[in-house]
Design a protein around this motif. Sequence first.
Motif, PDB file in Angstrom:
ATOM      1  N   MET A 215     -25.319  -8.966   6.408  1.00  0.00           N
ATOM      2  CA  MET A 215     -26.074  -8.334   5.322  1.00  0.00           C
ATOM      3  C   MET A 215     -27.569  -8.352   5.671  1.00  0.00           C
ATOM      4  O   MET A 215     -28.262  -7.340   5.517  1.00  0.00           O
ATOM      5  N   LEU A 216     -28.041  -9.501   6.171  1.00  0.00           N
ATOM      6  CA  LEU A 216     -29.459  -9.583   6.542  1.00  0.00           C
ATOM      7  C   LEU A 216     -29.761  -8.619   7.682  1.00  0.00           C
ATOM      8  O   LEU A 216     -30.824  -7.982   7.708  1.00  0.00           O
ATOM      9  N   PHE A 219     -30.095  -5.292   6.223  1.00  0.00           N
ATOM     10  CA  PHE A 219     -31.391  -5.191   5.548  1.00  0.00           C
ATOM     11  C   PHE A 219     -32.496  -4.912   6.565  1.00  0.00           C
ATOM     12  O   PHE A 219     -33.365  -4.080   6.337  1.00  0.00           O
ATOM     13  N   ASN A 224     -35.883  -2.075   6.094  1.00  0.00           N
ATOM     14  CA  ASN A 224     -37.208  -2.559   6.500  1.00  0.00           C
ATOM     15  C   ASN A 224     -37.455  -4.036   6.229  1.00  0.00           C
ATOM     16  O   ASN A 224     -38.599  -4.450   6.083  1.00  0.00           O
ATOM     17  N   ALA A 225     -36.409  -4.846   6.132  1.00  0.00           N
ATOM     18  CA  ALA A 225     -36.643  -6.282   5.930  1.00  0.00           C
ATOM     19  C   ALA A 225     -37.090  -6.914   7.243  1.00  0.00           C
ATOM     20  O   ALA A 225     -37.081  -6.267   8.296  1.00  0.00           O
ATOM     21  N   ASN A 226     -37.499  -8.183   7.184  1.00  0.00           N
ATOM     22  CA  ASN A 226     -38.105  -8.811   8.363  1.00  0.00           C
ATOM     23  C   ASN A 226     -37.450 -10.126   8.743  1.00  0.00           C
ATOM     24  O   ASN A 226     -38.108 -11.008   9.261  1.00  0.00           O
ATOM     25  N   PHE A 227     -36.155 -10.279   8.470  1.00  0.00           N
ATOM     26  CA  PHE A 227     -35.521 -11.564   8.761  1.00  0.00           C
ATOM     27  C   PHE A 227     -35.597 -11.907  10.246  1.00  0.00           C
ATOM     28  O   PHE A 227     -35.803 -13.039  10.621  1.00  0.00           O
TER      29      PHE A 227
END
Lengths: 627, 207
Positions: A215-216, A219, A224-227
């Motif tokens: 899921m991350l 994302f 555009n998430a930054n994990f």
Amino acid sequence: MANAHAVKRYRGIMDWLTTVDHKKIGKLYFGAGAFFFLLGGIEALLMRIQLMYPMFDFVSGQTFNELLTMHGTTMIFLAAMPLVFGFMNAVVPLQIGARDVAFPFANALGFWTFFFGGLLLNLSWFTGGAPDVGWTAYVPLATEPYSTRGVDYYSIGLQIAGIGTLLNGINFLATIINMRAPGMSFMRMPLFTWTTFVTSALILFAFPAFGIGIMLLTFDRLFNANFFDIAMGGNAVLWQHIFWIFGHPEVYILILPAFGIISEVVSTFSRKRLFGYSSMVFATALIGFLGFMVWAHHMFTVGLGPVANALFGVATMLIAIPTGIKVFNWIFTMWGGKIRFTTAMTFAAAFIPSFVMGGVTGVMLAVPPADFQYHDTYFVVGHFHYTIVGGVVFGLLAGTFYWWPKMFGKKLNEKLGQITFWTFFVGFHLTFFIQHFLGLWGMPRRVYTYLEGQGWDLPNYVSTIGAFLMAISTVVLLINVVITTIKGEKAEADPWDGRTLEWSIASPPPEYNFKQIPLVRGLDAFWKEKMEGKKEMTPAEPLQPIHMPGPSILPFMMSLGLFILGYGIIYHRYEFDNAFLGMLFNSKFVAILGAVIFFGCMALRSLFDDPGYHIEVEELQEKEVRA
Amino acid sequence: MSQANVHSNGQLPPQPERATLEGRNKITGFWLFLGGETVLFGTLFGAYFTLRNQTLNGPTPQELFELPLIALATLILLTSSLFSVFAVQAMHRNDLGKTRMWLGLTVLLGLSFLALEIYEFVHYVSLGHKFHSSAFGSSFYALVGFHGAHVAFGIGWLTLIFLQLKRKGLTTVTAPKVYLASLYWHYVDVIWVFIFSLVYLLGKVAG
């Protein structure tokens, strides 16, 4: 109760789409798993052909990367696990004397989510390339600029399939906890049921971590998430931890059921009670427990430091102890037994040395300083194929020959079975034994070609020949299946002189399994009755109408909804050439449609209770007479 | 209808949610599911603790979090959990009206919690704390948002049960549904206690 038969019963394809019967779902899992097994096998063959000669150009480097990713992902998630689930579904309720699993509806949902997840993942071949980052999908390689859109198919396809896996884990735990027949205490359960139990617990606690991990990843790639984006403060090692906290238990999820199958087969065909039953149970639980403590041995070279590496190394070596207990127990079961070398037993006997070799190289890899040498070489490829093919696949093939009569009502041809065994056994060792040495001689894994004159040419050639032998073996097995289906003899209820409850009822069993729930009076319940001169189990209940759950199309529709939702998410901001498609996806219409179908079906399931139907006593007696 | 859930005298067994094998299976299965949920949230907590100091140029937890608002949200959610207990107790007394009343109140409080959370998120975004502005932002919204999604799902679930109870009444089929939804609601509440202490309180004292 007078209206017991008011429920509609489907026929033909609709029957398969709506079934909630664990035996039919078992067959669906088995069939779909076998299909993906062939697909993964073809991918492996294409890779082996490419590596047959130095600087060969059979496939391109990009295609090779896609093949190796899809081979690993398919074999683990879409072939081995579904085949295991196939056996669990077909066998576990019978072994504990139950009429079905605890949640027949969720069981069907589990199959269809797996199916649609696998379908989604494999459609990536036709839409711009399969994932090309390895089944481990390490970041940053698996983030946006470095990989193809295939990785979105990977993360979303496995997310959907993972829902089904999790449901299965819960289902079998609840089934085994709540639905055992009278007298079937935990310490009287057959070993396959025990390993299913522990495997299900591993699924329950390992798969959610992977679900969050992908899921991350989704994302990061699509929202555009930054994990995992280091420039934005993300952390690449975080992915490795999450992946392997799931990934290591995952390999025990695969191997423990195989251990269970081998235990059943060895005991049945040695005509002996399993040696050291309680230590077997203990070892299974201990392996499951330790399986969660060792994930960082996949990350020795990351740089976690000598203390972490040493601790994880020692914890890994500890697993050799319960595994050793099992190996010796199988050998002692055979010792002095009246052994019949049927195909199932031959696979089980060959399993033991093959798997032990994989275990020994596992302990070698668990030594951190040595691992720095083995890391990312063909030694590792050799190691895990010895555990997964020499272990899991041998176990599954043993189980196939052992339970085929129970599942399909016909016995597989033993002569063809022996051909399958010998070609597979020789082919397997030919393919993978030499790969250990290739690794020690320096050949890195996951390369699509190599230069000549490094001493790798002949070993690679040999390895490819072995792969073809395994392919021949698989073809012979398919021929066997076809011949058996067309003109095989009908199997009797107890073709192997079995010991456990599944052999006490007809092959294949009627939809309600047990006319009367049996009374279990000891380990190897059916054998105990047979030894006292009885032909069948003592019933634990009077003959009475049996309540059955009704069929439902909702599991199929819910999974279809997830499939549509998945597509909607993958393409939600893709720039289509076609304006209409662009409008459908970019307005999130497709994603919302999928979500509405999924949650709508869920609400329908809650609002309209399933009354099920009853099988009346007269009908039960009638079936008895006909059989 | 199978005969198991028909009660001629209108009486429910003492523990209607456990009266049938289906009911007991559901309760066992649901506890197991909550075990899996714990790993889901545990992984998200792990990601948050790995990344929470990576604020880049955005606001830090100390600057962002306003404890009075969070305390109010906590109070609302904990009270809603208490109301769901009252609903189950009313169900055990076979009091359909009270069961529905407490379920309805639980839903109302759940909605208020959700409204506060949405307000909070909108406020944060206006301060430059966004899902894609930093790793801290991503991991914060993933964790707290995942909890919020659980609350939203729970609201939908409880509403569905609230509605169908009117038509179906309390039976051994509907009782496990009330019981499980309440169990789920408690669980979501427990997760919030962890978020409140580990994300908000700890974020305020240790950056």
